[in-house]
Design an enzyme around this catalytic site. Structure first.
Site, mmCIF file in Angstrom:
data_model
loop_
_atom_site.group_PDB
_atom_site.id
_atom_site.type_symbol
_atom_site.label_atom_id
_atom_site.label_comp_id
_atom_site.label_asym_id
_atom_site.label_seq_id
_atom_site.Cartn_x
_atom_site.Cartn_y
_atom_site.Cartn_z
ATOM 1 N N GLY A 12 72.556 -52.130 7.841
ATOM 2 C CA GLY A 12 73.500 -51.028 7.760
ATOM 3 C C GLY A 12 74.908 -51.504 7.452
ATOM 4 O O GLY A 12 75.611 -50.929 6.619
ATOM 5 N N SER A 148 65.411 -57.011 -0.217
ATOM 6 C CA SER A 148 66.841 -57.104 0.085
ATOM 7 C C SER A 148 67.063 -57.782 1.427
ATOM 8 O O SER A 148 66.667 -57.248 2.456
ATOM 9 C CB SER A 148 67.466 -55.701 0.114
ATOM 10 O OG SER A 148 66.683 -54.827 0.919
ATOM 11 N N LYS A 201 54.267 -54.859 3.928
ATOM 12 C CA LYS A 201 54.753 -56.192 3.539
ATOM 13 C C LYS A 201 55.242 -56.994 4.730
ATOM 14 O O LYS A 201 55.152 -58.233 4.748
ATOM 15 C CB LYS A 201 55.839 -56.063 2.460
ATOM 16 C CG LYS A 201 57.086 -55.281 2.882
ATOM 17 C CD LYS A 201 58.192 -56.169 3.405
ATOM 18 C CE LYS A 201 59.405 -55.355 3.825
ATOM 19 N NZ LYS A 201 60.513 -56.211 4.310
ATOM 20 N N THR A 258 59.873 -61.058 1.305
ATOM 21 C CA THR A 258 59.697 -61.157 2.755
ATOM 22 C C THR A 258 58.700 -62.242 3.134
ATOM 23 O O THR A 258 58.823 -62.867 4.190
ATOM 24 C CB THR A 258 59.242 -59.797 3.321
ATOM 25 O OG1 THR A 258 60.086 -58.766 2.808
ATOM 26 C CG2 THR A 258 59.318 -59.774 4.830
#
Length: 341
Positions: A12, A148, A201, A258
């Protein structure tokens, strides 16, 4: 645009800092002291130590004021940056605020996973809470997901994400909000597919981390990622997603990152379990949420419910919750019968 981020964790904060370069952004968190420290230092020392945040990023400790910053703007957007476990509460609070102001609710969430117990996807949780709240205003919602790491986004490194929602307008708002500088935003209308990819994932990354922790080599890693993608796709199709989604950023892209990136919390869980540590020890030291642990059982339960074969996921669950040694889980996978790809 006016953007309000609800949740001051790593992701965030990173995305809020990115957006603040182009928009009026406020960041809200549950810990007012943490927000004050961030405002004074320009750094989120708890989650992104050493990474300077945008000087334009605003901080707001009052939830109602933070929400109104976006809700009451004609092109405002609220971004919920909590774990899956906090999504229902945030949805209820936002529905109340939007109804009180008599304005539309436009929201995105960043969390990935399934809900413990109900096995619901995030968009199902949001729809249920909006219905229960009897929201009397127009609602547009969606998810922003994809490969990300928060730290790289906060540092301004290139990144590509996918947004999917219940209306084309939400994707357009997300692209206006985030498609600038080094970030690319791609739209999708497969809300189910992108959420399944983001959830599964994380479980598969635990398996890949465990393989690497045992020193099984790059061939084994490639096999796990590839066969894991097949598992993800099978479950996604059973739940209503589309095959092409799992070949994109929200599927293959996020899985590769990941499962192989050293910044991955889920990968670290697998590595440390392979090193002989208990799950309790691993989670105590991690300091951040590892969503793969939280939703592994939900993924396995959904596979059972829909008759989907997911041997890697089941092996991860056996290691996490049934006491199976990582090396024994690998042996069981290697002893499976031959089959067509």
């Amino acid at each position: 645009m006016n953007l309000a981020f609800l949740g001051a964790g790593a992701w965030g904060t990173a995305l809020a800092s990115h957006a603040a370069a182009a928009h009026a952004v406020v960041l809200w968190g549950r810990d007012a002291g943490q927000l004050a420290a961030m405002a004074a230092s320009g750094v989120n020392a708890d989650y992104l130590p050493g990474v300077p945040l945008s000087e334009r990023l605003g901080f707001e400790a009052d939830f109602a004021r933070a929400a109104a910053h976006a809700l009451c703007a004609p092109d405002g957007l609220v971004i919920v940056a909590t774990p899956v476990s906090g999504l229902r509460e945030m949805t209820r609070r936002l529905a109340t605020e939007a109804s009180a102001h008599g304005v539309p609710l436009r929201m995105l969430w960043l969390c990935k996973g399934f809900e413990a117990g109900t096995h619901a996807m995030p968009h199902q949780m949001v729809a249920e809470e909006l219905a229960a709240a009897g929201a009397s205003v127009p609602v547009e919602y969606g998810v922003l997901t994809g490969p990300s790491f928060a730290r790289e986004v906060a540092l301004g490194l290139p990144c590509a994400l996918t947004v999917a929602g219940n209306a084309p307008a939400i994707a357009e708002l997300a692209q206006r909000a985030f498609h600038h500088r080094a970030m690319r935003i791609y739209g999708s209308d497969d809300l189910v597919g992108v959420e399944v990819g983001g959830a599964v994932k994380n479980v598969l990354a635990i398996a890949t981390g465990a393989s690497d922790g045992l020193g099984l080599g790059l061939n084994a890693r490639a096999a796990l990622v590839t066969r894991g993608l097949a598992e993800m796709t099978r479950l996604g199709l059973a739940l209503g997603g589309r095959a092409e989604t799992f070949m994109g950023l929200a599927g293959m892209g996020d899985l590769i990152l990941t499962a192989t990136g050293d910044l991955s919390r889920n990968r670290k869980v697998g590595q440390q379990l392979a090193g002989g540590r208990t799950l309790e020890q691993v989670l105590a030291d991690l300091g951040h949420v590892a969503e793969g642990v939280r939703c592994a059982q939900a993924v396995a339960a959904l596979a059972d419910q829909h008759g989907v074969e997911m041997p890697i996921t089941r092996a991860v669950c056996a290691v996490l919750f049934e006491g199976l040694a990582v090396a024994d889980a690998v042996t069981q996978l290697l002893q499976r019968d031959a089959r067509d790809e």
